[in-house]
Motif scaffolding. Structure first.
Motif, mmCIF file in Angstrom:
data_model
loop_
_atom_site.group_PDB
_atom_site.id
_atom_site.type_symbol
_atom_site.label_atom_id
_atom_site.label_comp_id
_atom_site.label_asym_id
_atom_site.label_seq_id
_atom_site.Cartn_x
_atom_site.Cartn_y
_atom_site.Cartn_z
ATOM 1 N N MET A 181 0.834 -1.185 0.000
ATOM 2 C CA MET A 181 0.000 0.000 0.000
ATOM 3 C C MET A 181 0.884 1.256 0.000
ATOM 4 O O MET A 181 1.822 1.360 0.773
ATOM 5 C CB MET A 181 -0.887 -0.008 1.243
ATOM 6 C CG MET A 181 -1.855 1.128 1.254
ATOM 7 S SD MET A 181 -3.096 0.912 2.509
ATOM 8 C CE MET A 181 -2.643 2.238 3.580
ATOM 9 N N LYS A 182 0.566 2.163 -0.865
ATOM 10 C CA LYS A 182 1.337 3.410 -0.965
ATOM 11 C C LYS A 182 0.976 4.357 0.171
ATOM 12 O O LYS A 182 -0.171 4.479 0.569
ATOM 13 C CB LYS A 182 1.045 4.117 -2.281
ATOM 14 C CG LYS A 182 1.747 3.555 -3.459
ATOM 15 C CD LYS A 182 1.508 4.455 -4.652
ATOM 16 C CE LYS A 182 2.293 3.960 -5.835
ATOM 17 N NZ LYS A 182 2.159 4.862 -6.966
ATOM 18 N N THR A 183 2.020 5.025 0.644
ATOM 19 C CA THR A 183 1.834 6.123 1.589
ATOM 20 C C THR A 183 2.226 7.389 0.849
ATOM 21 O O THR A 183 3.408 7.600 0.571
ATOM 22 C CB THR A 183 2.735 5.929 2.833
ATOM 23 O OG1 THR A 183 2.475 4.657 3.399
ATOM 24 C CG2 THR A 183 2.493 7.022 3.846
ATOM 25 N N PRO A 184 1.247 8.234 0.488
ATOM 26 C CA PRO A 184 1.580 9.415 -0.317
ATOM 27 C C PRO A 184 2.497 10.382 0.421
ATOM 28 O O PRO A 184 2.534 10.429 1.640
ATOM 29 C CB PRO A 184 0.226 10.054 -0.610
ATOM 30 C CG PRO A 184 -0.797 9.286 0.123
ATOM 31 C CD PRO A 184 -0.159 8.121 0.798
ATOM 32 N N LEU A 185 3.237 11.148 -0.363
ATOM 33 C CA LEU A 185 4.132 12.161 0.195
ATOM 34 C C LEU A 185 3.316 13.304 0.784
ATOM 35 O O LEU A 185 2.316 13.726 0.211
ATOM 36 C CB LEU A 185 5.048 12.715 -0.896
ATOM 37 C CG LEU A 185 5.980 11.734 -1.582
ATOM 38 C CD1 LEU A 185 6.697 12.427 -2.734
ATOM 39 C CD2 LEU A 185 6.969 11.166 -0.602
ATOM 40 N N ALA A 186 3.775 13.812 1.900
ATOM 41 C CA ALA A 186 3.140 14.983 2.500
ATOM 42 C C ALA A 186 3.493 16.214 1.671
ATOM 43 O O ALA A 186 4.497 16.234 0.942
ATOM 44 C CB ALA A 186 3.620 15.149 3.941
ATOM 45 N N SER A 187 2.682 17.246 1.798
ATOM 46 C CA SER A 187 2.898 18.451 0.993
ATOM 47 C C SER A 187 4.246 19.108 1.307
ATOM 48 O O SER A 187 4.909 19.628 0.409
ATOM 49 C CB SER A 187 1.759 19.446 1.200
ATOM 50 O OG SER A 187 1.704 19.855 2.551
#
Length: 129
Positions: A1-7
């Motif tokens: 599962m991908k953990t998206p990059l924070a802004s």
């Protein structure tokens, strides 16, 4: 599962790209003129081209990391960036006599290379929240 990059991680990567792409282009396109735009004079143009190629590789990594948008994979590359910053700090300290201390590029380059030593640990901490 991908953990998206924070802004904030994406912003950091954009700032890095904005800094290294112009340097890469200068080093690759004008390798004989490092006395004008670089913090030390590279006597061999091939050295300037090699450094520029390293910047192109780093830029490619940052772009692909942002497109892939997965924190665990990006984290591994940022650990490498942290290590590179440490090595460059050591290299600058060992070869300080060849660096032009008050040259404009020196004043830009040194903080730019040492900023990851401060910001990458902050990114690691904030990505965990």
């Amino acid at each position: 599962m991908k953990t998206p990059l924070a802004s904030h991680t994406r912003r950091f990567m954009f700032v890095v790209l904005a800094a290294i792409i112009p340097w890469a282009l200068l080093l690759i396109l004008f390798p004989r003129h490092t006395s004008v735009y670089w913090m030390w004079v590279m006597r061999d143009p091939h050295s300037a081209i090699l450094v520029g190629a390293v910047y192109v590789g780093a830029s490619t990594y940052y772009v692909l990391s942002m497109l892939h948008n997965d924190w665990p994979q990006t984290r591994m590359g940022l650990e490498g960036s942290f290590t590179v910053s440490l090595v460059l700090m050591l290299a600058a300290a060992l070869h300080w006599t060849t660096i032009r201390p008050w040259h404009l590029m020196t004043l830009i380059w040194l903080p730019g290379y040492y900023a990851p030593l401060f910001f990458i640990p902050v990114l690691f901490r904030n990505e965990g929240e």
